[in-house]
Structures are given as structure tokens and as C-alpha cells.
Scaffold this active site. Structure first.
Site, PDB file in Angstrom:
ATOM      1  N   TYR A 104       0.826  -1.203   0.000  1.00  0.00           N
ATOM      2  CA  TYR A 104       0.000   0.000   0.000  1.00  0.00           C
ATOM      3  C   TYR A 104       0.863   1.256   0.000  1.00  0.00           C
ATOM      4  O   TYR A 104       0.501   2.266  -0.625  1.00  0.00           O
ATOM      5  CB  TYR A 104      -0.945  -0.017   1.203  1.00  0.00           C
ATOM      6  CG  TYR A 104      -1.946  -1.147   1.142  1.00  0.00           C
ATOM      7  CD1 TYR A 104      -2.865  -1.223   0.104  1.00  0.00           C
ATOM      8  CD2 TYR A 104      -1.965  -2.149   2.100  1.00  0.00           C
ATOM      9  CE1 TYR A 104      -3.775  -2.265   0.028  1.00  0.00           C
ATOM     10  CE2 TYR A 104      -2.871  -3.195   2.041  1.00  0.00           C
ATOM     11  CZ  TYR A 104      -3.771  -3.247   1.003  1.00  0.00           C
ATOM     12  OH  TYR A 104      -4.665  -4.287   0.920  1.00  0.00           O
ATOM     13  N   HIS A 194      -5.002 -17.699   3.862  1.00  0.00           N
ATOM     14  CA  HIS A 194      -4.806 -17.456   5.293  1.00  0.00           C
ATOM     15  C   HIS A 194      -6.075 -17.761   6.083  1.00  0.00           C
ATOM     16  O   HIS A 194      -6.046 -18.429   7.120  1.00  0.00           O
ATOM     17  CB  HIS A 194      -4.406 -15.994   5.540  1.00  0.00           C
ATOM     18  CG  HIS A 194      -3.132 -15.584   4.886  1.00  0.00           C
ATOM     19  ND1 HIS A 194      -2.682 -14.286   4.906  1.00  0.00           N
ATOM     20  CD2 HIS A 194      -2.211 -16.288   4.186  1.00  0.00           C
ATOM     21  CE1 HIS A 194      -1.531 -14.202   4.247  1.00  0.00           C
ATOM     22  NE2 HIS A 194      -1.238 -15.405   3.797  1.00  0.00           N
TER      23      HIS A 194
END
Length: 321
Positions: A104, A194
Site C-alpha cells: 500500500y 490465510h
């Protein structure tokens, strides 16, 4: 000293899901530096100030949550691993959460001015709704039981991230910010693995509990979900009312809250299904390779191994297989 230190032996696997998850995660390895974000600058210059604010702040929120996962989330889960191989998988997840958070910043560096970046990060530290969900989850990481920590992790991975993921997937469907969306699709693929893996480990422990303890934990789980959803509604209104997407985003969030419950082996809570979600956004979830060249533009299909998106059927590991 009498205790022996035990070397990890990948030729003696106690749980085949550990090995399968390790292989999937390593095949999916990627770095943001291989994606040409600057190619999105033409799109960015044509977008409004309101759109700039939205993109910057949803990514700021995602940065904070990925930071939480990498700094506190995975380390809290390592205290209750069943196998050495599970700890190795959590080490991989911990590293990739740091990659996500760093990605990001690469987007910010490409699209935003230094003053804008400073404002975004100041906002992540002061926004009440964002801070509430980060602190609520972290409190469970610090003080909860081992199974409560896994619930919190799955809720974060499969539910709370998705108010932020909506924006880049929406723009991708309108052929804007395509390279930014490549990063998001790679992150989505990681988070899918995950969430399913940690949910599977939760189910192993949950199924060992007496029925009365299961009932108490389920009540706690659903109460937590509703508490987080109430906050997420406020967060979504704050970010999306200005562009008029709020109700569509909330549908997307509820759909993914159900997915989080499914990862944990529980019944969905909300009536929202895939058919209720904006089809443009749903199409972005079911990513297909962008077929970028390895040495120049590297997309979610770059050739470091055969990469697969987790489809709906992959959200639950079969415990009886």
C-alpha cells in the site's frame, strides 16, 4: 539442560494441510516492486478529488489492519501451534502480511503527494471506527483464548478487510487503476488461503471441546461478529456515503462475514449471497491471470509457479477427507 531441540522434518508430516498450505503460499509468492503502478497515473489524474480521498483512505485502513496482522496477529497464534510445520506456515503468513502492508505504501508513493500520504497515515491513527476494529481485534490477540484468537484472525482476514477491497475491485470492473487492482488481487488470493488455513486449525480445536463449551464459544463468536459489523456499518458510511456506494459495500461485507463463519465451520448469519453482490466486484474476486511478462509487467499470473485463486468451494478444508 535435558530438553532436546527438535529439527523440523518436512519428510514426516503430521497434518497434510500444513504441507499443502505451505506449497500453495510459496507458489503464490510475489512482491509489489514487480507491478508497474505508474501505468495507472493517467487513470488517477482523471479521477475526482473525492475518489482520490476514498482510494487513499481505504488503503490507509488496510495498511493498519495488515500491520496488526504482521506485528501481533500471527505471533499470538504461534503460541498454540499443533505442529512445527504449522509454525512455519504462520511464519510465511506473517511475512506476507508485511508485504501487503508495504504494498500500500508503494501505491501511495506512486499516486499521492507527500502531504497526502502524511494526512492518510495521521487519519489511520485517529479515525474512531478504524481504531475500534484494530484495537478490538488486538485485545483478543493479547488476552483471548487460543480459539478466540483464531476467530479474531479469521474475522479480520475474511471479513474486515473487505470494506477496503471493494474500491479497487469496483474500479477494476470499470477498467481503471488496473495495476493497483493487480496488487489487490494478489493480496486477496493470499488472504483467502490465510483465512481457510487458520479456520481449519480452529475447527480442529473446536471439535475437541465438550458440547457445552462449543455452545459458549459459538455465542461469543456471533456476538463478536455483530459487534464488529455494527462498527463496520459506521466505517462504511463514513467512507462511502460521498460516492453513493454504501449499501452495495455493506452487502459485500455481509457476504464475506458469512464466508468467515464458513471458514470457522459455522452457519452463515446474513441472508446475502454471491448473487446479491455487485457482479462487477464479484468478478474481481474470481481473478484470472493478467498474463504479464515476468521481466516487465508482473501481474497475478507471473511465472514463479502456477498460481490459483481460492474459489468458493475452497473456503472450507474438509476435516474428514
Amino acid at each position: 539442560m535435558t530438553d532436546k531441540y527438535i529439527a523440523i522434518n518436512w519428510n514426516d508430516i503430521e497434518d497434510r494441510i500444513d504441507k499443502a498450505t505451505w506449497e500453495k503460499l510459496t507458489e503464490q509468492f510475489w512482491l509489489d516492486t514487480r507491478i508497474p503502478l505508474s501505468n495507472d497515473l493517467d487513470d488517477w489524474r482523471k479521477m475526482t478529488d473525492g475518489e482520490h480521498y476514498l482510494v487513499g483512505h481505504v488503503f490507509g485502513g488496510l495498511t493498519l489492519l495488515d500491520t496488526l496482522q504482521s506485528q501481533d496477529g500471527m505471533s499470538s497464534l504461534k503460541a498454540a501451534v499443533r505442529t512445527q510445520h504449522e509454525e512455519a506456515v504462520l511464519n510465511n503468513i506473517e511475512f506476507m502480511e508485511s508485504v501487503h502492508a508495504k504494498s500500500y505504501s508503494s501505491i501511495f508513493e506512486t499516486l499521492n503527494s507527500p502531504a497526502e500520504i502524511e494526512e492518510i497515515f495521521n487519519w489511520t491513527g485517529s479515525d474512531d471506527y478504524l481504531q475500534f476494529k484494530a484495537q478490538r481485534i488486538n485485545n483478543i490477540y493479547q488476552t483471548g483464548t487460543d480459539l478466540q484468537k483464531k476467530i479474531a484472525s479469521v474475522f479480520l482476514e475474511t471479513f474486515l478487510f473487505y470494506s477496503g477491497f471493494y474500491t479497487p475491485l469496483y474500479y477494476l470492473g470499470h477498467n481503471k487503476l488496473n495495476n493497483v487492482a493487480e496488487i489487490i488481487k494478489l493480496i486477496l488470493r493470499d488472504e483467502s488461503v490465510h483465512g481457510t488455513y487458520i479456520g481449519y486449525k480452529f475447527q480442529l480445536g473446536f471439535n475437541e471441546l465438550p458440547e457445552t463449551e462449543q455452545d459458549k464459544l459459538k455465542m461469543w463468536m456471533y456476538d463478536l461478529l455483530m459487534e464488529l459489523y455494527a462498527n463496520e456499518e459506521k466505517y462504511t458510511h463514513e467512507l462511502y456515503d460521498g460516492v453513493g456506494w454504501t449499501e452495495s459495500v455493506l452487502t459485500f461485507i455481509r457476504y464475506n462475514a458469512n464466508k468467515a463463519l464458513m471458514n470457522l465451520g459455522q452457519d452463515p448469519l446474513f441472508p446475502d449471497g454471491a448473487e446479491d453482490v455487485n457482479p462487477i466486484v464479484m468478478n474481481g474476486i474470481s481473478t484470472t491471470t493478467s498474463n504479464h511478462d515476468f521481466f516487465s509487467q508482473v501481474g497475478n499470473g507471473y511465472r514463479l509457479g502456477q498460481l490459483e485463486v481460492m474459489e468458493d468451494d475452497d473456503y472450507n478444508y474438509g476435516l474428514n477427507d
